[in-house]
Design a protein around this motif. Structure first.
Motif, PDB file in Angstrom:
ATOM      1  N   UNK A 175      -0.536 -26.625  10.281  1.00 56.66           N
ATOM      2  CA  UNK A 175      -0.830 -26.371   8.867  1.00 56.66           C
ATOM      3  C   UNK A 175       0.001 -27.228   7.907  1.00 56.66           C
ATOM      4  N   UNK A 176       1.311 -27.359   8.085  1.00 51.56           N
ATOM      5  CA  UNK A 176       2.072 -28.203   7.157  1.00 51.56           C
ATOM      6  C   UNK A 176       1.627 -29.667   7.188  1.00 51.56           C
ATOM      7  N   UNK A 177       1.205 -30.127   8.350  1.00 52.62           N
ATOM      8  CA  UNK A 177       0.748 -31.502   8.472  1.00 52.62           C
ATOM      9  C   UNK A 177      -0.552 -31.720   7.686  1.00 52.62           C
ATOM     10  N   UNK A 178      -1.449 -30.750   7.759  1.00 50.76           N
ATOM     11  CA  UNK A 178      -2.697 -30.834   6.998  1.00 50.76           C
ATOM     12  C   UNK A 178      -2.376 -30.887   5.507  1.00 50.76           C
ATOM     13  N   UNK A 179      -1.519 -29.971   5.060  1.00 53.54           N
ATOM     14  CA  UNK A 179      -1.160 -29.908   3.637  1.00 53.54           C
ATOM     15  C   UNK A 179      -0.541 -31.220   3.174  1.00 53.54           C
ATOM     16  N   UNK A 180       0.360 -31.761   3.954  1.00 54.79           N
ATOM     17  CA  UNK A 180       1.028 -33.004   3.584  1.00 54.79           C
ATOM     18  C   UNK A 180       0.049 -34.174   3.532  1.00 54.79           C
ATOM     19  N   UNK A 181      -0.739 -34.350   4.581  1.00 56.25           N
ATOM     20  CA  UNK A 181      -1.636 -35.506   4.660  1.00 56.25           C
ATOM     21  C   UNK A 181      -2.704 -35.483   3.577  1.00 56.25           C
ATOM     22  N   UNK A 182      -3.239 -34.309   3.302  1.00 55.78           N
ATOM     23  CA  UNK A 182      -4.321 -34.219   2.315  1.00 55.78           C
ATOM     24  C   UNK A 182      -3.820 -33.924   0.905  1.00 55.78           C
ATOM     25  N   UNK A 188      -8.953 -38.173  11.362  1.00 58.75           N
ATOM     26  CA  UNK A 188      -7.525 -38.277  11.658  1.00 58.75           C
ATOM     27  C   UNK A 188      -6.917 -36.892  11.844  1.00 58.75           C
ATOM     28  N   UNK A 189      -7.272 -35.946  10.979  1.00 61.22           N
ATOM     29  CA  UNK A 189      -6.754 -34.578  11.110  1.00 61.22           C
ATOM     30  C   UNK A 189      -7.211 -33.958  12.431  1.00 61.22           C
ATOM     31  N   UNK A 210     -15.409 -33.940  12.870  1.00 65.12           N
ATOM     32  CA  UNK A 210     -14.998 -34.807  11.754  1.00 65.12           C
ATOM     33  C   UNK A 210     -16.086 -34.947  10.693  1.00 65.12           C
ATOM     34  N   UNK A 211     -17.327 -35.295  11.051  1.00 65.88           N
ATOM     35  CA  UNK A 211     -18.363 -35.397  10.006  1.00 65.88           C
ATOM     36  C   UNK A 211     -18.673 -34.048   9.355  1.00 65.88           C
TER      37      UNK A 211
END
Length: 147
Positions: free
Chosen positions: A93-100, A39-40, A23-24
């Motif tokens: 991948x879609x979750x990363x794109x959506x969240x960020x 979170x990701x 994370x960091x």
């Protein structure tokens, strides 16, 4: 073989230490808030764990149906690993794109970076774990005497 207690310690340690490192580092590399990267990583860990169970169950059933045996040859192990990572990529991948709020291409790059980090991390973690918590001699397979 390791005990159930040891396997739980191994899995929890792997996930916790991985999250504390990733994370960091991801926050620094990608320029997002630590919370977002944490979170990701946490969501990715949960998805990977669930996918691992489902994927291996499906893969073993497919092997049984196609070959009549679940033992894996080297080519099957390579296919197994590549298909696992490909499926995980499609799920995450879609979750990363959506969240960020980024493009699928940017999410793809981030996902590949995450997978690369965890590939190296898994090797180093397991190497260290085996040295810190060696398998007791009673848990090792007996020597066959064949050389």
């Amino acid at each position: 073989m390791r005990t159930t207690k040891d396997r739980v310690r191994h899995a929890l340690g792997f996930e916790l230490i991985g999250l504390l490192i990733f994370a960091p580092l991801a926050s620094l590399v990608f320029g997002y808030q630590l919370f977002d990267m944490g979170l990701m990583a946490l969501v990715g860990s949960i998805i990977a764990t669930l996918w691992n169970y489902v994927y291996n169950l499906l893969f073993d059933h497919a092997l049984l149906r196609l070959r009549g045996d679940v033992r894996k040859t080297t080519p099957i192990r390579i296919a197994h690993a590549l298909l696992f990572e490909g499926g995980l990529l499609l799920l995450f991948m879609p979750m990363i794109a959506w969240h960020l709020g980024i493009t699928l291409w940017e999410a793809f790059v981030m996902d590949i970076a995450m997978a690369s980090f965890y590939l190296v991390y898994a090797y180093l973690y397991n190497l260290a774990y085996d040295r810190v918590f060696p398998i007791p001699p009673t848990m090792r397979a007996p020597a066959t005497g064949q050389g």
